[in-house]
Design a protein around this motif. Structure first.
Motif, PDB file in Angstrom:
ATOM      1  N   ARG A   1      34.965  27.598  40.390  1.00 51.93           N
ATOM      2  CA  ARG A   1      35.086  29.030  40.595  1.00 51.93           C
ATOM      3  C   ARG A   1      33.973  29.420  41.538  1.00 51.93           C
ATOM      4  NH1 ARG A   1      32.653  29.805  35.174  1.00 51.93           N
ATOM      5  NH2 ARG A   1      30.457  29.616  35.677  1.00 51.93           N
TER       6      ARG A   1
ATOM      7  N   THR B   1      36.143  35.310  32.065  1.00 51.46           N
ATOM      8  CA  THR B   1      36.103  33.877  31.786  1.00 51.46           C
ATOM      9  C   THR B   1      35.311  33.559  30.527  1.00 51.46           C
ATOM     10  OG1 THR B   1      34.210  33.670  33.238  1.00 51.46           O
ATOM     11  CG2 THR B   1      36.367  33.258  34.208  1.00 51.46           C
TER      12      THR B   1
ATOM     13  N   PRO C   1      41.445  37.651  40.001  1.00 47.15           N
ATOM     14  CA  PRO C   1      40.731  36.880  40.999  1.00 47.15           C
ATOM     15  C   PRO C   1      40.047  37.799  41.995  1.00 47.15           C
ATOM     16  CG  PRO C   1      43.096  36.447  41.056  1.00 47.15           C
ATOM     17  CD  PRO C   1      42.873  37.560  40.112  1.00 47.15           C
TER      18      PRO C   1
ATOM     19  N   SER D   1      41.203  25.584  39.568  1.00 48.62           N
ATOM     20  CA  SER D   1      40.382  26.676  40.087  1.00 48.62           C
ATOM     21  C   SER D   1      40.602  27.916  39.243  1.00 48.62           C
ATOM     22  CB  SER D   1      40.753  26.974  41.539  1.00 48.62           C
ATOM     23  OG  SER D   1      40.213  28.227  41.910  1.00 48.62           O
ATOM     24  N   LEU D   2      39.539  28.683  39.091  1.00 50.40           N
ATOM     25  CA  LEU D   2      39.635  29.908  38.302  1.00 50.40           C
ATOM     26  C   LEU D   2      39.841  31.144  39.167  1.00 50.40           C
ATOM     27  CD1 LEU D   2      36.918  29.501  35.603  1.00 50.40           C
ATOM     28  CD2 LEU D   2      39.345  29.005  35.524  1.00 50.40           C
ATOM     29  N   ASP D   3      39.623  31.022  40.471  1.00 49.55           N
ATOM     30  CA  ASP D   3      39.752  32.237  41.279  1.00 49.55           C
ATOM     31  C   ASP D   3      40.459  31.959  42.611  1.00 49.55           C
ATOM     32  OD1 ASP D   3      37.478  30.908  42.380  1.00 49.55           O
ATOM     33  OD2 ASP D   3      36.165  32.114  41.116  1.00 49.55           O
TER      34      ASP D   3
END
Lengths: 377, 658
Positions: free
Chosen positions: A123, A359, A249, A158-160
């Protein structure tokens, strides 16, 4: 002309082979890529030398001499045999190279028995590595430890935004893509400390998005792994179930969207969260330690403000008290959930992830606040 | 639309003057353009406020909503105001249209270049000069990049500013320099080459020119946007780009203007080439520059709508939350991030050929003329252009070998990518064979052409290396890519552009450029280009990622070396600038045909007459019959005589192949 060509080859090929193109050879895959590169150099340099030889020879031999101003060359319109030749030969060469490259690719990406799985979640602007353990527990770490000689398969998320995972010494790379899990296979073959880099432009802090890779003997790896606290909390790579609100995001543009909800929810878990829990979050799932220095957590990051020296001082300023709340706890909580509301002097917005309110759970945030307010002097 | 006669035309006496506007604001021109731009902006404010008020949205006045609408409406107002649409609007409104009296043709003073002009020669110069302005802007941004990277550790730009600078650098040089400058050179030369009096659609031609500076101004204005300019690279990968501050929209919208400019010009070229060739100018008697622009225009018309679509997606995602590329929204995480990359590269790979094929055409002209020999294998040269057009659409996903798309897609893309080197190789070998046994005139255009051969061969070789998937996985997104793209677009395209400018400058301006300064310019550019970009291959393989403001200290020495070379490379353009400005004013007069070339543009005076040809030329042979005794390409005679001549003359180039 042949002489020019031979001289060119005699100079360029040794130079190309002597140049230390690659960083140190850290994996089985990297060895294959080097061999491929050497083959590519040896096949393409003669082509370059051929082109240059004709150019240099023509310039030397056929250039206009005084008195030739009105002269023309011979009217040669073409030569079918030659044209077929320089269509077919390069095609054969190129298809052979493709075949060879395909075999290298196939061997580099083949799955092996006894593979170890490491989950990588990325991220803005940090890596997090997690090692699934027996019993559904995981060990979470901001640095990557790998045992030498053991095939590893990375599962990357991926987080974003789109990131990438690249270790130059391993010669392997893949993007971290929101919404899917990508896979990368590496067999480390050399002990050492290497950089892991994000190579896909991911925002303001992109060039600071780095992690460290330690390739260690397997005994050392085992003892490191067992010394790490294992927890049953899902790694942050799991997208939060509540994330289907607009702008997740995109939290950089709406930094306050989730912050207020996180703050109101925070007191609920306060009693349950202890200092030890906060430290785990700090070094583990939140990966604060990859960017911040904090003696109590053994963290030495230098990207963000040094929490030992700066946290209390910054929270005590009048501007911070007005924006982030009067008490230290309020200040820390706001700094985590909406980091750009108040930017400490000497730093800039856009570097620290602004997605922690999504998160991290409110319990985790509260335990971080408890830990940080006790850990800083 | 032409503008010179205008005050009378815009205010015919029989119309009652209801509008109390001074004539300056009614006639097409800069005053009316300014007024209409402001009106366009006012429209943007009005419509957004109205819609938000009707929807009960707060605040009613929203800066970014106004910006988005305003970035469309104000430039459109400008286009109407400056006069690009007068004829069509008159026609649509049923008002009497002014038949084309060609009063707008030609340029009598420098002011005429700042008006809407339908003469392809004026438009060609407008295009070329505007593009070179953006070359200087893009080059200055490159200097900023190299200053930042001269030492590890932050210099004078913040990370966000740095990301903005390299994004604008790439965008300006791709969309506002390389693509349009080729359109500019071809605009001037192509109708002359095929014996046409002008382009097929002169008014459309003027509109496509005026779209271009608008696109450029929008891109550069992004630096003034709150939150800075667009900073997600020229690739604008989602979802980074959809979450960027409002500056990103300047890219999304600016590209639409540049893209429409490109498409209109390409349509114009296609129709001009197909319908307006002089008698006797069969397809296989066309100079290769015409073939090259024909191929390029096909690419533009087919591919450019894809980048327009990709940027509209970004616009809808970021401003109206369509969530095309948002993987974290919806019950099933509906957004598809990789889809963006496919659509984007489906344009942006063919765009590489859009930026290269016209250069191939320029080089073919120069090498044949300066070697005093026919181009070797003319038909294969033409066919290889068409092969590149077709293959160029089948390779886009080689930009995505590490993107996480389905792994099998990589294999066919590797093969097509490598195979496209075959038609490219045919061209290089044919140029070499054209040099062979010629009489080489080593003046500035030829030096740039030979420099191009060297640099482009290197760029092609690193391109074949990059096609090999395992190697690409190692070097993609590193400085190796930066080196490769600059070898292709700087060593390749820009060298051909310089070659073309040195070659056609006498035709365009009627003055000769200084050859000695030109040679200085060539050698400085050639040497420092290599010193700047060759080491980037090495640091790329070593693992330095691209698009970083900060890097590991082990790359410090090379980066300092690269930065110093880049500054000298940047300075070398000043020689060119001085040469062009001084020669345009004081250079020796150019004769009609200083290079003794056969193609039609050199058979008329320098600069050419307002309507190009006083007598319609008839083409009786191939364009490159150097060394053939008595060969001519076109003759200027009365039609009856030429029909006889054309019927009885079989050019040597056709004898060979038939």
């Amino acid at each position: 002309m042949v002489l020019i060509g031979v001289i060119g080859l005699a100079i360029l090929i040794p130079i190309a082979l002597v140049i230390p193109w690659f960083p140190s050879n850290g994996s089985k895959q990297a060895g294959n890529v080097r061999t491929l590169y050497t083959v590519l150099l040896l096949t393409t340099i003669p082509i370059f030398v051929l082109v240059e030889t004709v150019v240099v020879f023509s310039v030397w031999k056929f250039r206009m001499r005084p008195g030739d101003e009105e002269k023309d060359g011979p009217p040669i319109h073409g030569n079918t045999r030659l044209e077929v030749l320089w269509t077919v030969l390069p095609a054969i060469l190129i298809l052979s190279l493709c075949t060879y490259a395909y075999t290298v690719l196939h061997s580099n990406e083949a799955s092996k028995t006894s593979e170890m799985t490491v989950n990588v979640s990325e991220r803005q602007f940090a890596f997090e590595f997690s090692y699934p353990q027996a019993g559904g527990k995981t060990v979470v770490s901001p640095v990557l430890y790998l045992p030498k000689g053991r095939p590893v398969v990375f599962k990357i998320r991926s987080l974003d935004v789109v990131h990438s995972f690249f270790v130059p010494e391993f010669s392997e790379k893949i993007d971290a893509v929101p919404g899917i899990t990508t896979t990368l296979r590496v067999t480390p073959t050399r002990l050492g400390t290497y950089p892991a880099e994000c190579t896909e432009l991911c925002g303001a802090g992109h060039s600071l998005m780095r992690a460290t890779v330690y390739v260690v003997p397997s005994a050392t790896f085992r003892s490191w792994l067992s010394s790490q606290p294992a927890n049953s909390a899902p790694p942050i790579g799991t997208p939060p179930s509540s994330a289907n609100q607009a702008g997740v995001p995109g939290a950089a543009t709406t930094p306050t969207a989730g912050a207020s909800s996180a703050k109101s929810a925070a007191p609920a878990g306060a009693s349950a969260a202890g200092v030890a829990g906060g430290k785990t979050v700090f070094t583990g799932s939140a990966a604060c330690s990859s960017c911040h220095t904090l003696g109590a957590a053994g963290a030495t990051g230098t990207i963000g403000p040094d929490l030992d020296t700066r946290l209390r001082k910054d929270c005590a300023t009048a501007a911070s008290k007005r924006i982030r709340g009067a008490t230290l706890q309020q200040c820390i909580s706001t700094a985590i959930t909406s980091p750009y509301k108040y930017i400490p002097s000497g730093f800039q917005a856009g570097i620290m992830p602004s997605t922690f309110s999504h998160t991290l759970t409110s319990t985790q945030i509260q335990s971080l606040v408890t830990f940080l307010s006790s850990a800083t002097k | 639309m032409s503008t010179t006669t205008i005050p009378q035309a815009a205010a015919p006496p029989q119309v009652k003057t209801r509008v109390p506007l001074p004539p300056k604001l009614r006639a097409p021109g800069w005053y009316r353009a300014a007024l209409f731009s402001v009106l366009g902006l006012g429209f943007a404010v009005g419509i957004t406020v109205l819609i938000r008020w009707l929807q009960h949205q707060h605040p009613v006045v929203d800066g970014s909503a106004i910006t988005i609408v305003g970035l469309f409406s104000a430039p459109l107002g400008f286009l109407v105001g400056i006069g690009t649409c007068d004829y069509w609007l008159h026609w649509a409104a049923g008002r009497p249209t002014r038949p084309e009296d060609h009063s707008g043709h030609g340029a009598h003073s420098w002011r005429d270049y700042f008006r809407v002009n339908t003469d392809h020669k004026v438009i060609g110069i407008q295009y070329t000069v505007t593009s070179f302005f953006f070359l200087f802007v893009g080059g200055l941004l490159a200097m900023l990049i190299r200053a930042q990277l001269a030492k590890p550790g932050m210099q004078f730009l913040t990370e966000e500013q740095y990301n903005g600078v390299f994004s604008v650098h790439a965008t300006v040089l791709i969309f506002l320099f390389v693509i349009p400058v080729f359109a500019g050179l071809a605009n001037f030369v192509l109708p002359l080459m095929i014996g046409a009096p002008d382009m097929a659609f002169p008014r459309l031609n003027a509109l496509s020119y005026w779209l271009l500076p608008l696109g450029g101004v929008i891109m550069l204005m992004s630096f003034l946007a709150p939150g800075g300019s667009f900073a997600s690279g020229w690739t604008a990968y989602a979802p980074l780009s959809t979450t960027m501050p409002v500056g990103q929209l300047f890219f999304s919208i600016g590209v639409q203007f540049a893209g429409f400019s490109s498409i209109f010009t390409a349509l114009n070229f296609l129709v001009t080439i197909i319908t307006m060739r002089a008698p006797g100018m069969s397809f296989f008697r066309m100079p290769l520059l015409v073939w090259a622009n024909f191929s390029t225009s096909l690419l533009v018309v087919i591919a450019t709508p894809f980048i327009a679509a990709s940027q509209f997606f970004i616009l809808l995602d970021s401003s109206l939350h369509f969530h095309f590329f948002d993987a974290f929204v919806g019950d099933h995480n509906n957004g598809n991030v990789i889809m963006y990359q496919h659509v984007f590269w489906f344009y942006s790979h063919p765009a590489v050929y859009i930026m290269m094929l016209p250069g191939f055409g320029i080089i073919s002209e120069i090498i044949a003329v300066k070697s005093r020999k026919p181009i070797f294998g003319y038909r294969m040269m033409a066919f290889s252009l068409v092969a590149i057009v077709v293959l160029g659409f089948t390779v886009w996903a080689h930009h995505m070998f590490v993107s996480g798309m389905s792994p099998w897609i990589r294999i066919p893309m590797m093969v097509t990518t490598a195979v496209i080197a075959v038609p490219t190789g045919i061209k290089i070998f044919s140029w070499l064979a054209t040099l062979w046994r010629g009489v080489l005139h080593l003046d500035t255009p030829m030096l740039f052409a030979l420099g191009f051969l060297t640099m482009f061969t290197l760029g092609g070789i690193s391109g074949v290396m990059l096609a090999m998937i395992p190697f690409d996985i190692h070097v993609s997104q590193t400085y190796f890519i930066v080196a490769h793209i600059h070898y292709v677009l700087f060593g390749g395209s820009l060298f051909t552009i310089f070659a073309g400018v040195y070659y056609w400058f006498p035709k365009m301006t009627g003055r000769m450029l200084d050859d000695r300064l030109g040679k200085w310019h060539f050698w400085m550019t050639f040497i420092f280009f290599n010193l700047t970009f060759a080491p980037m291959h090495l640091i790329g393989i070593q693992g330095m990622p691209r698009r970083v403001a900060e890097y590991a200290s082990k790359f410090a020495a090379w980066n300092l070396f690269i930065s110093i070379s880049a500054f000298i490379l940047g300075a070398s353009i000043l020689i060119f600038l001085y040469n062009v400005v001084a020669s345009w004013r004081y250079g020796p007069r150019a004769s009609a045909n200083p290079w003794r070339a056969l193609t039609l543009e050199w058979q008329v005076s320098s600069p050419p007459p307002v309507f190009n040809f006083d007598a319609v030329p008839t083409v009786v042979g191939g364009p490159y019959e150097y060394g053939v005794p008595g060969a001519v390409h076109g003759i200027f005679k009365a039609p009856e005589e030429t029909r006889v001549a054309a019927g009885f003359t079989t050019p040597p180039s056709q004898q060979r192949h038939e």
